[in-house]
Each structure stands twice: as C-alpha cells, then as structure tokens.
Write an enzyme that holds these catalytic residues in place. Structure first.
Site, PDB file in Angstrom:
ATOM      1  N   VAL A  97       0.825  -1.207   0.000  1.00 59.63           N
ATOM      2  CA  VAL A  97       0.000   0.000   0.000  1.00 59.63           C
ATOM      3  C   VAL A  97       0.860   1.259   0.000  1.00 59.63           C
ATOM      4  CG1 VAL A  97      -1.639   1.328   1.401  1.00 59.63           C
ATOM      5  CG2 VAL A  97      -2.009  -1.104   1.018  1.00 59.63           C
ATOM      6  N   GLU A 115      -7.553   2.467   2.316  1.00 59.65           N
ATOM      7  CA  GLU A 115      -7.143   2.109   0.956  1.00 59.65           C
ATOM      8  C   GLU A 115      -7.913   0.874   0.493  1.00 59.65           C
ATOM      9  OE1 GLU A 115      -5.213   3.720  -1.316  1.00 59.65           O
ATOM     10  OE2 GLU A 115      -6.144   2.134  -2.479  1.00 59.65           O
ATOM     11  N   LEU A 146     -18.090 -13.685  -6.467  1.00 57.32           N
ATOM     12  CA  LEU A 146     -18.979 -14.861  -6.388  1.00 57.32           C
ATOM     13  C   LEU A 146     -18.238 -16.061  -6.965  1.00 57.32           C
ATOM     14  CD1 LEU A 146     -22.567 -13.614  -7.401  1.00 57.32           C
ATOM     15  CD2 LEU A 146     -21.727 -14.244  -5.129  1.00 57.32           C
ATOM     16  N   CYS A 169      -5.675  -9.376   3.742  1.00 54.33           N
ATOM     17  CA  CYS A 169      -6.724  -8.491   4.270  1.00 54.33           C
ATOM     18  C   CYS A 169      -7.980  -9.196   4.776  1.00 54.33           C
ATOM     19  CB  CYS A 169      -7.099  -7.469   3.205  1.00 54.33           C
ATOM     20  SG  CYS A 169      -5.754  -6.335   2.860  1.00 54.33           S
ATOM     21  N   LYS A 222      -3.772 -15.406  -4.503  1.00 54.04           N
ATOM     22  CA  LYS A 222      -4.527 -15.163  -5.739  1.00 54.04           C
ATOM     23  C   LYS A 222      -3.512 -14.923  -6.858  1.00 54.04           C
ATOM     24  CE  LYS A 222      -5.086 -10.173  -5.367  1.00 54.04           C
ATOM     25  NZ  LYS A 222      -5.987  -9.048  -5.337  1.00 54.04           N
TER      26      LYS A 222
END
Ligand code: NAD
Length: 431
Positions: A12, A151, A251, A261, A321
């Site tokens: 960030v 953020e 979804l 997070c 991810k």
C-alpha cells in the site's frame, strides 16, 4: 504539488507513494526495514506487483520519489504524513495496532510544524483518536490533524486501482484537513466521500472487506448445497451475477478467500463487535465457512486417492490469488501443511510465490513449471487460478501423471473436457 511523507514501503505504501509522485507530488517514503529501503534505493521493488517497478523507477529518476529509513529526513517540511504500515492480526483476533502506534510516535518526534496525518492502514474505529493522542502527548508544540483515508487497492492491480478508484473515502474531525487530503486526489476525478466523523471512514473499510468476504462464503455455502443436489455452482453464480442487483464479482466458487486483508479484517471486525458487546453471528459464519472450504480439497483428494500417505500431490499455485507473490493467509499453506502431516509428498509450482514459500514450507518440493509438478504425481490440486494453468497441454499432463486425479479448487477447467482427457476430475460445487 505537495510534499508528502509516506510511512511504510509495503504494497500500500509504495503504491501510494509512486502514484502520488506520478501525479506530481514530492514524495519521500520512510520504512524501518533497512534492507527494503536499500533495495528501493537501488530501484528494486522488493515484492511482485505488475507495473510498480517502472513507476518507481520513472519517479525516482524524476526526483519526485525517494526512500529513507529516517523519519528526521522524511517528516520535517511535509504537509502530509501518510501511515501505511501493517496492521496484522493481534491477540484474540483484534487488529494489532502497535506498528501504527510506533509510526505515530516517530512522526510526533520528527514533525517541525503543522501536519495532516493520514491513516491509510486498515484500522478499527477509534484508532485515529489513538494516533492523535500519541502525537499530542509526544509533541505539544505542533498541531497534527488526523484523517482516515482507507485504501481499497487490490494486489495485482494496485496501480490501476489507486489511479482509478471506485471511490475515495476520507474522514476526519477537522473538515479542513479532510478537504486538504481530498485535494491530493483531485487529479483522479474520482468520487470522493468525505465523512464528517473519522469513525465512519474507518468503518467503511472493514464493512467493505467483510461484505466481500461474506459474498465469497455465501457462494461457497451454496456450492456445498449444489454438490448435494447435482447443481453446477459455477453456473448458479453466473446466473445470480447477471442480476444487476447482485452483480458478478466476488462470487467465485472455490477454496475460499485468503490474503493479507480479508481474513484478518473480518476477524478484527468480529473482535471489535465482541468488545462492544455485540455477537456478530454473520461474521462468524463467514469465517467458519471459509476455514472449512480450504479443507474440502483434502476431502476430495481422499475420495480420489483413498489414502494420502506416501502419495505425490502437486499444487498448481501457491499465492493467495494470481498476479501476486503474497502468501499471507494463503489457502495453499494450510493445504500443504495438512498434506505433509498426512505423510503426502507435496510438490508445488507458482509463477511468483515460490521464493517466499520455500522459507515458509521447506518440506515441499518446488518445481520449475506446472508440467514438472504433474510428472509422476498421483493428484494435482489447482490452488491459484494463474492464467498459465488455464491452457496447459492436458494430454501431456495426463500422460505424465501416475494417477490422473485433478481437484480443481478454482473451477478453472471444464469438467466435461477434463473427463474427456481421462482425468478423474473434481471441481468445487459441480461434480
Ligand atoms: P506490508 O506489510 O506490505 O507493508 C508494511 C510496511 O510497513 C513494511 O515495509 C514495514 O517494514 C513497514 N513498517 C512497519 N512499521 C513501521 C514503522 N513504525 N515505520 C515505518 N515503516 C514501518 O503491508 P501492506 O500490505 O502494504 O498493508 C499496509 C496496510 O494497508 C495494512 O493495514 C493493510 O491491512 C492495509 N491494506 C492492504 C492492502 C493490500 O492489498 N495489501 C489493501 C488495502 C489496505
């Protein structure tokens, strides 16, 4: 043009700093991690984020962006100090605010005039007041206005998200200070929501992350039901997402959310609620479903292999991810640990996250590509939906495996096509 000190050179902080510099501001980043700062001074971004290296290099060359380990170099003369330090999971699930508190103390010790302190770290309501208190106690000479500006960027598309945000949320007790922060974002022409109290802005971040996590757990619960009634959860999600009131994002049926997070933020919000005597039933269910979803892969492997002991299982993907090397709260780590404990030989390949994984899980065998993971394996598990796994030569993969079992934890393959190749294929919510 403003002079901005950014505290923390993580995902960030560094993205914020490089983007604000690119918008013409004079930005200096301070981080207590000497090695990180040394790498940045050599123009090396210490983590994987598409485009960030180029942005850092361009702005460093233009002398709008620099790095230091010294608050004394960063804070004096700055109009804004943006706190972007980590807020990891603390005791009892509450956010650990010790880094924020330390940053506030260091800002107080080095400020030499009035300052707007912008809190960009994800923190629970009331943290802004703590930052004000710490600064006030340590520096009675100069006034600091504390503003919350959470953020919302996502790793993997951090620059795009920062430069084209859906909204910018700013909240502070002092409207003038909030408006100054809004000015920093003016070139982005984004929707700016200024909340008249700081707690509301702080809460927007937690509520947003909890809602997104809830969507994922919701669809995963639906997937569990789909498996029992022969419905295809991926298509159910598609059918739901076409409804404009619902929309298609978050979804994705699969092995659940992870990352730096969602896990810690949902937990912190639930812990905050408990502290204020509210029992958050929905948040607890979101977390429980997500925990169980990771282990669904293990159940499916057991079904496909009977025994896990002495089997070779290959993991396709490790990062939480695609397009990131971030392994924080990554499902891959839990899955690998359970497999290793069951006596399985675990192999893995990830395009970006293997360096970090080697440190966290040295017992795993890391290979050079997806084909090497498959060679001689009894089963493959798709853990991260990197694009390069979508177009593998499946005939080659099948031919090289000892047993052609695939557990597709992200539903990236077509079950019919995979069965056509001769795989024993198990998706999530659509067997
Ligand atoms: P990170 O761990 O990548 O970076 C934090 C940095 O802060 C580290 O480089 C660390 O050395 C530095 N630091 C710690 N204490 C310091 C101090 N006292 N002074 C100076 N530097 C210090 O963390 P991150 O992922 O960038 O997250 C930062 C905050 O932003 C967290 O609150 C997080 O929840 C929130 N957030 C993260 C994301 C994301 O996708 N990573 C998105 C939105 C919000």
């Amino acid at each position: 043009m403003s002079r901005v000190a950014v505290i923390g050179a993580g995902y960030v902080g560094l993205t914020t700093a490089a983007c604000l510099a690119d918008l013409g501001n004079d930005v200096i980043v301070v981080d207590i991690n000497r090695e990180k700062v040394a790498q940045l001074l050599r123009n090396h971004v210490p983590f994987y984020e598409p485009g960030l290296g180029e942005l850092v290099e361009r702005n460093t060359k233009a002398k709008r962006l620099t790095f230091t380990t010294s608050y004394q170099e960063a804070v004096p003369g700055a109009e804004f100090a943006i706190i972007a330090v980590s807020t990891p999971e603390g005791e009892g699930g509450e956010a650990d605010l010790s880094f924020v508190e330390a940053a506030a103390g260091s800002i107080a010790d080095s400020m030499d005039g009035p300052l707007v302190v912008v809190n960009k770290s994800t923190v629970p309501p009331l943290t802004g007041d703590m930052v004000s208190r710490v600064i006030g106690q340590r520096n009675a000479k100069h006034k600091a206005d504390v503003v919350s500006n959470p953020e919302f960027l996502r790793e993997g598309s951090a620059i795009q998200d920062f430069m084209h945000p859906d909204r910018v949320v700013i909240g502070g007790h002092d409207r003038g200070a909030a408006e100054k922060v809004a000015k920093l974002y003016e070139p982005l022409q984004a929707h700016i929501l200024i909340t008249p109290n700081i707690y509301t802005a702080e809460m927007v971040k937690y509520a947003s992350n909890a809602f997104l996590a809830a969507r994922i757990s919701f669809i995963n619960e639906i997937a569990r039901i789909c498996e029992r009634v022969d419905a295809d959860a991926k298509l159910v999600a598609e059918g739901m997402g076409l409804d404009k009131r619902i929309g298609p994002t978050y979804l994705d049926v699969g092995i659940g959310y992870g990352g730096s997070c969602f896990g810690k933020d949902v937990k912190a919000l639930a812990a905050l609620a408990e502290r204020f005597d509210y029992h958050p039933e929905l948040l607890n269910a979101v977390m429980d479903i997500n925990r169980d979803q990771r282990m669904l892969v293990i159940d499916k492997l057991r079904e496909g292999l009977d025994e896990l002991q002495d089997k070779v299982v290959g993991l396709l993907g490790l990062a939480f991810k695609p397009n990131t090397d971030d392994l924080r709260d990554a499902p891959s780590m839990d899955i690998a640990r359970v497999l290793l404990a069951a006596g399985t030989h675990v192999r893995a390949y990830d395009p970006a996250a293997m360096e970090g994984a080697r440190v966290k899980l040295p017992a795993v065998e890391y290979t050079e590509d997806a084909y090497a993971v498959a060679a001689g394996a009894d089963a493959l598990v798709v853990v991260t939906e990197w694009n390069e796994f979508r177009h593998l030569d499946m005939a080659r993969v099948k031919a090289s495996m000892r047993r052609p079992v695939i557990v597709d934890g992200r539903n990236i393959y077509d079950p019919l096509v995979m069965r056509g190749h001769g795989f024993t294929y198990r998706g999530i919510g659509r067997d």
